[in-house]
Design a protein around this motif. Structure first.
Motif, PDB file in Angstrom:
ATOM      1  N   LEU A 127       0.856  -1.181   0.000  1.00 41.17           N
ATOM      2  CA  LEU A 127       0.000   0.000   0.000  1.00 41.17           C
ATOM      3  C   LEU A 127       0.895   1.235   0.000  1.00 41.17           C
ATOM      4  CD1 LEU A 127      -2.762   1.465   0.367  1.00 41.17           C
ATOM      5  CD2 LEU A 127      -2.485   1.109   2.844  1.00 41.17           C
ATOM      6  N   VAL A 128       0.647   2.131  -0.954  1.00 41.41           N
ATOM      7  CA  VAL A 128       1.374   3.404  -0.997  1.00 41.41           C
ATOM      8  C   VAL A 128       0.359   4.522  -0.776  1.00 41.41           C
ATOM      9  CG1 VAL A 128       2.814   4.951  -2.369  1.00 41.41           C
ATOM     10  CG2 VAL A 128       3.110   2.468  -2.577  1.00 41.41           C
ATOM     11  N   ILE A 129       0.568   5.301   0.270  1.00 40.82           N
ATOM     12  CA  ILE A 129      -0.354   6.378   0.634  1.00 40.82           C
ATOM     13  C   ILE A 129       0.019   7.649  -0.123  1.00 40.82           C
ATOM     14  CG2 ILE A 129      -1.086   7.892   2.514  1.00 40.82           C
ATOM     15  CD1 ILE A 129      -2.341   5.125   2.624  1.00 40.82           C
ATOM     16  N   THR A 130      -0.985   8.289  -0.726  1.00 42.74           N
ATOM     17  CA  THR A 130      -0.760   9.503  -1.492  1.00 42.74           C
ATOM     18  C   THR A 130      -1.942  10.455  -1.326  1.00 42.74           C
ATOM     19  OG1 THR A 130       0.017  10.316  -3.638  1.00 42.74           O
ATOM     20  CG2 THR A 130      -1.779   8.693  -3.674  1.00 42.74           C
ATOM     21  N   HIS A 131      -1.894  11.585  -2.070  1.00 40.05           N
ATOM     22  CA  HIS A 131      -2.972  12.583  -2.077  1.00 40.05           C
ATOM     23  C   HIS A 131      -3.295  13.066  -0.664  1.00 40.05           C
ATOM     24  CE1 HIS A 131      -6.900  14.465  -2.966  1.00 40.05           C
ATOM     25  NE2 HIS A 131      -6.490  14.518  -4.218  1.00 40.05           N
TER      26      HIS A 131
ATOM     27  N   PHE B 195      -4.061  -2.274   7.884  1.00 36.23           N
ATOM     28  CA  PHE B 195      -3.391  -3.091   6.865  1.00 36.23           C
ATOM     29  C   PHE B 195      -2.050  -3.552   7.414  1.00 36.23           C
ATOM     30  CE2 PHE B 195      -0.632  -3.393   2.988  1.00 36.23           C
ATOM     31  CZ  PHE B 195      -1.259  -4.508   2.438  1.00 36.23           C
ATOM     32  N   SER B 196      -1.849  -4.868   7.485  1.00 34.43           N
ATOM     33  CA  SER B 196      -0.649  -5.413   8.106  1.00 34.43           C
ATOM     34  C   SER B 196       0.515  -5.562   7.132  1.00 34.43           C
ATOM     35  CB  SER B 196      -0.962  -6.783   8.727  1.00 34.43           C
ATOM     36  OG  SER B 196      -1.417  -7.692   7.734  1.00 34.43           O
ATOM     37  N   GLY B 197       0.269  -5.358   5.847  1.00 37.76           N
ATOM     38  CA  GLY B 197       1.343  -5.447   4.872  1.00 37.76           C
ATOM     39  C   GLY B 197       2.173  -4.179   4.841  1.00 37.76           C
ATOM     40  N   PRO B 198       3.136  -4.127   3.912  1.00 36.55           N
ATOM     41  CA  PRO B 198       3.985  -2.930   3.811  1.00 36.55           C
ATOM     42  C   PRO B 198       3.167  -1.692   3.438  1.00 36.55           C
ATOM     43  CG  PRO B 198       4.945  -4.781   2.606  1.00 36.55           C
ATOM     44  CD  PRO B 198       3.556  -5.191   2.977  1.00 36.55           C
ATOM     45  N   VAL B 199       3.383  -0.610   4.174  1.00 39.99           N
ATOM     46  CA  VAL B 199       2.749   0.678   3.885  1.00 39.99           C
ATOM     47  C   VAL B 199       3.861   1.688   3.641  1.00 39.99           C
ATOM     48  CG1 VAL B 199       1.258   2.520   4.723  1.00 39.99           C
ATOM     49  CG2 VAL B 199       0.740   0.141   5.311  1.00 39.99           C
ATOM     50  N   GLU B 200       3.840   2.294   2.466  1.00 41.13           N
ATOM     51  CA  GLU B 200       4.863   3.259   2.089  1.00 41.13           C
ATOM     52  C   GLU B 200       4.206   4.609   1.798  1.00 41.13           C
ATOM     53  OE1 GLU B 200       8.007   1.034  -0.468  1.00 41.13           O
ATOM     54  OE2 GLU B 200       6.147  -0.132  -0.568  1.00 41.13           O
ATOM     55  N   ILE B 201       5.032   5.637   1.651  1.00 40.25           N
ATOM     56  CA  ILE B 201       4.540   6.999   1.482  1.00 40.25           C
ATOM     57  C   ILE B 201       4.989   7.525   0.139  1.00 40.25           C
ATOM     58  CG2 ILE B 201       4.509   9.326   2.458  1.00 40.25           C
ATOM     59  CD1 ILE B 201       5.423   8.056   5.128  1.00 40.25           C
ATOM     60  N   ALA B 202       4.055   8.051  -0.638  1.00 37.24           N
ATOM     61  CA  ALA B 202       4.403   8.718  -1.887  1.00 37.24           C
ATOM     62  C   ALA B 202       5.000  10.083  -1.569  1.00 37.24           C
ATOM     63  CB  ALA B 202       3.172   8.869  -2.770  1.00 37.24           C
ATOM     64  N   THR B 203       6.191  10.335  -2.068  1.00 37.53           N
ATOM     65  CA  THR B 203       6.846  11.630  -1.939  1.00 37.53           C
ATOM     66  C   THR B 203       7.321  12.045  -3.329  1.00 37.53           C
ATOM     67  OG1 THR B 203       8.951  10.567  -1.412  1.00 37.53           O
ATOM     68  CG2 THR B 203       7.585  11.276   0.441  1.00 37.53           C
ATOM     69  N   PRO B 204       7.491  13.334  -3.567  1.00 41.88           N
ATOM     70  CA  PRO B 204       7.871  13.775  -4.912  1.00 41.88           C
ATOM     71  C   PRO B 204       9.143  13.096  -5.410  1.00 41.88           C
ATOM     72  CG  PRO B 204       7.224  15.647  -3.569  1.00 41.88           C
ATOM     73  CD  PRO B 204       7.291  14.468  -2.648  1.00 41.88           C
TER      74      PRO B 204
END
Length: 248
Positions: free
Chosen positions: A211-215, A233-242
């Motif tokens: 899961l990649v969090i954005t907006h 969500f127990s899987g990998p969670v990443e962050i969208a950055t520019p």
């Protein structure tokens, strides 16, 4: 398949990021998902306008489409123009809406530079199979699934919680999900955006791998939104950055 974040600020451009825009590449083909306010400038750090293979618009709010106006100017007037028409996929009426945005006559509008198509449930764009599903938003909006070989990326666009997103994202390698609202806020509008808990819950139900969090709007914190998504969500969670790059 590679995902590069061009802009990830939610609702408006932020101090460190353009509004929504994402570059998906495979086999040398460049697909742009959304081209929101400020994104065209950031995009040119990664490729020149003639290298754009196609553009897909999730919906027609300015933070997802308005830099099509700048793209029209570049395609029409920059040295080396005219270039081959760039395919643009979006909701029905996209060509007319963008012509009005630039105060152009509806005929030809931008259509001498851009080749407009309405989203279908399934279409082939370059090396990708693209599947879409209508989402829950005040205007016609679509989530977009990009498939290449056995890899898949699903981009939510803007949406409130809904089962169609879960169905479209089923088993995806990456869910690029908006999380524009805070969790547990009684003032959150309905049928507009997802909270971090919503994003995590949809990812869990769909069985996605990452899961990649954005907006995330500039008035909220990306790290906090991602941390809150980890609660559901127990899987990998990443962050969208520019300019972040994700291999899929």
């Amino acid at each position: 398949m590679k995902l590069t974040v061009i802009g990830c600020s939610g609702s408006v451009p932020g101090p460190d990021s353009a509004a929504s825009s994402y570059l998906v590449t495979a086999e040398g083909f460049n697909l742009i998902l959304d081209l929101g306010s400020g994104a065209l400038g950031s995009l040119q750090r990664h490729l020149a306008v003639p290298e754009i293979g196609a553009i897909g618009l999730s919906h027609l709010h300015p933070d997802h489409c308005m830099d099509l106006c700048g793209l029209y100017v570049a395609a029409k007037y920059a040295p080396g123009s005219p270039i081959p028409r760039i395919p643009v996929y979006g909701p029905p009426g996209t060509a007319q809406r963008m012509a009005l945005a630039y105060d152009l006559p509806l005929d030809p509008g931008m259509e001498e530079q851009l080749d407009f198509h309405a989203w279908q449930e399934v279409q082939t764009i370059g090396p990708f199979t693209i599947r879409t599903a209508p989402m829950v938003h005040p205007v016609p909006a679509y989530a977009i699934r990009v498939e290449h070989g056995n890899k898949s990326l699903v981009y939510t666009g803007d949406t409130g919680p809904n089962d169609a997103l879960i169905d479209l994202a089923r088993g995806a390698d990456v869910l690029l999900s908006e999380a524009a609202l805070p969790d547990n806020d009684s003032h959150n509008p309905t049928d507009l955006h997802l909270t971090p808990a919503d994003a995590g819950e949809h990812a869990k139900k769909a069985g996605v791998k990452r899961l990649v969090i954005t907006h995330v709007p500039p008035w909220y914190d990306r790290v906090t939104q991602a941390e809150n998504a980890r609660r559901t969500f127990s899987g990998p969670v990443e962050i969208a950055t520019p300019h972040a790059v994700f291999d899929i």
